[in-house]
Design a protein around this motif. Structure first.
Motif, mmCIF file in Angstrom:
data_model
loop_
_atom_site.group_PDB
_atom_site.id
_atom_site.type_symbol
_atom_site.label_atom_id
_atom_site.label_comp_id
_atom_site.label_asym_id
_atom_site.label_seq_id
_atom_site.Cartn_x
_atom_site.Cartn_y
_atom_site.Cartn_z
ATOM 1 N N GLU A 53 -11.562 -6.769 1.980
ATOM 2 C CA GLU A 53 -11.260 -6.419 0.587
ATOM 3 C C GLU A 53 -11.424 -4.921 0.359
ATOM 4 O O GLU A 53 -10.577 -4.298 -0.283
ATOM 5 C CB GLU A 53 -12.175 -7.195 -0.356
ATOM 6 N N ALA A 54 -12.465 -4.336 0.911
ATOM 7 C CA ALA A 54 -12.675 -2.898 0.749
ATOM 8 C C ALA A 54 -11.542 -2.108 1.384
ATOM 9 O O ALA A 54 -11.046 -1.132 0.810
ATOM 10 C CB ALA A 54 -14.016 -2.492 1.354
ATOM 11 N N ASN A 55 -11.096 -2.529 2.568
ATOM 12 C CA ASN A 55 -9.993 -1.831 3.233
ATOM 13 C C ASN A 55 -8.687 -1.984 2.467
ATOM 14 O O ASN A 55 -7.913 -1.033 2.350
ATOM 15 C CB ASN A 55 -9.825 -2.356 4.663
ATOM 16 N N ILE A 56 -8.422 -3.180 1.955
ATOM 17 C CA ILE A 56 -7.186 -3.408 1.206
ATOM 18 C C ILE A 56 -7.183 -2.622 -0.095
ATOM 19 O O ILE A 56 -6.169 -2.030 -0.473
ATOM 20 C CB ILE A 56 -6.981 -4.918 0.958
ATOM 21 N N VAL A 57 -8.301 -2.584 -0.784
ATOM 22 C CA VAL A 57 -8.384 -1.835 -2.047
ATOM 23 C C VAL A 57 -8.168 -0.351 -1.789
ATOM 24 O O VAL A 57 -7.428 0.320 -2.528
ATOM 25 C CB VAL A 57 -9.743 -2.095 -2.742
ATOM 26 N N GLU A 58 -8.766 0.174 -0.743
ATOM 27 C CA GLU A 58 -8.582 1.593 -0.411
ATOM 28 C C GLU A 58 -7.127 1.888 -0.063
ATOM 29 O O GLU A 58 -6.553 2.882 -0.524
ATOM 30 C CB GLU A 58 -9.493 1.977 0.744
ATOM 31 N N ALA A 59 -6.517 1.024 0.723
ATOM 32 C CA ALA A 59 -5.110 1.227 1.090
ATOM 33 C C ALA A 59 -4.202 1.126 -0.132
ATOM 34 O O ALA A 59 -3.255 1.902 -0.281
ATOM 35 C CB ALA A 59 -4.693 0.207 2.146
ATOM 36 N N ALA A 60 -4.486 0.192 -1.014
ATOM 37 C CA ALA A 60 -3.670 0.038 -2.226
ATOM 38 C C ALA A 60 -3.815 1.257 -3.134
ATOM 39 O O ALA A 60 -2.830 1.734 -3.710
ATOM 40 C CB ALA A 60 -4.070 -1.231 -2.968
ATOM 41 N N ASN A 61 -5.016 1.775 -3.281
ATOM 42 C CA ASN A 61 -5.218 2.973 -4.105
ATOM 43 C C ASN A 61 -4.480 4.168 -3.520
ATOM 44 O O ASN A 61 -3.881 4.963 -4.254
ATOM 45 C CB ASN A 61 -6.712 3.283 -4.241
ATOM 46 N N THR A 62 -4.505 4.320 -2.213
ATOM 47 C CA THR A 62 -3.782 5.410 -1.565
ATOM 48 C C THR A 62 -2.287 5.260 -1.787
ATOM 49 O O THR A 62 -1.584 6.233 -2.087
ATOM 50 C CB THR A 62 -4.088 5.417 -0.056
ATOM 51 N N LEU A 63 -1.788 4.031 -1.655
ATOM 52 C CA LEU A 63 -0.363 3.775 -1.861
ATOM 53 C C LEU A 63 0.055 4.072 -3.295
ATOM 54 O O LEU A 63 1.098 4.687 -3.529
ATOM 55 C CB LEU A 63 -0.027 2.324 -1.502
ATOM 56 N N VAL A 64 -0.756 3.675 -4.264
ATOM 57 C CA VAL A 64 -0.438 3.942 -5.666
ATOM 58 C C VAL A 64 -0.402 5.441 -5.922
ATOM 59 O O VAL A 64 0.499 5.942 -6.613
ATOM 60 C CB VAL A 64 -1.459 3.237 -6.598
ATOM 61 N N GLY A 65 -1.330 6.174 -5.353
ATOM 62 C CA GLY A 65 -1.323 7.626 -5.507
ATOM 63 C C GLY A 65 -0.066 8.252 -4.929
ATOM 64 O O GLY A 65 0.547 9.140 -5.537
ATOM 65 N N ARG A 66 0.348 7.774 -3.759
ATOM 66 C CA ARG A 66 1.569 8.307 -3.144
ATOM 67 C C ARG A 66 2.806 7.941 -3.958
ATOM 68 O O ARG A 66 3.742 8.723 -4.049
ATOM 69 C CB ARG A 66 1.712 7.788 -1.721
ATOM 70 N N VAL A 67 2.822 6.751 -4.529
ATOM 71 C CA VAL A 67 3.962 6.341 -5.350
ATOM 72 C C VAL A 67 4.062 7.218 -6.591
ATOM 73 O O VAL A 67 5.157 7.624 -6.990
ATOM 74 C CB VAL A 67 3.858 4.840 -5.720
#
Length: 124
Positions: free
Chosen positions: A42-56
């Protein structure tokens, strides 16, 4: 029975009495391991999702700025050409150039499908 057999039987009974407790401990440890792995995932997925949202967000801002620049550039070309041609000729020329430019970009940026990736459905 020999005294040695009595000790073995007593020890076996004691081990059999501990089996349910051992099974509960094994299941409890397994549940804790699974829960820890789930938290890590969950921690890894949340971090990856936050990074993706920032890039979007950054990509969206860049696309809007680039589109605004293209519109401004096309408008300036239209106004410049209007000095020598009527409006309908200017807009037609800009439209044709835009279509040709889009086709050139499509052919250069999107590769043609290879013959091996095309499948033909054969009637059975």
């Amino acid at each position: 029975m020999k005294p040695n057999d009595t000790n073995i039987a007593a020890e076996r009974d004691r081990h059999e009495a501990e089996l349910p407790e051992l099974a509960v401990r094994i299941l409890s440890d397994f549940a804790r391991i699974v829960a820890a792995e789930a938290r890590l995932l969950e921690a890894n997925i949340v971090e990856a999702a936050n990074t993706l949202v920032g890039r979007v967000y950054v990509a969206a801002i860049l696309i809007v700025l680039a589109a605004g620049g293209v519109v401004a550039l096309l408008t300036s070309v239209v106004f410049l050409l209007h000095h020598w041609m009527p409006w309908w000729q200017v807009l037609g020329l800009v439209g044709v150039c835009a279509i040709l430019f889009a086709e050139v970009l499509r052919r250069t940026l999107i590769p043609a499908p290879s013959a091996s990736s095309i499948t033909v459905a054969r009637p059975s």
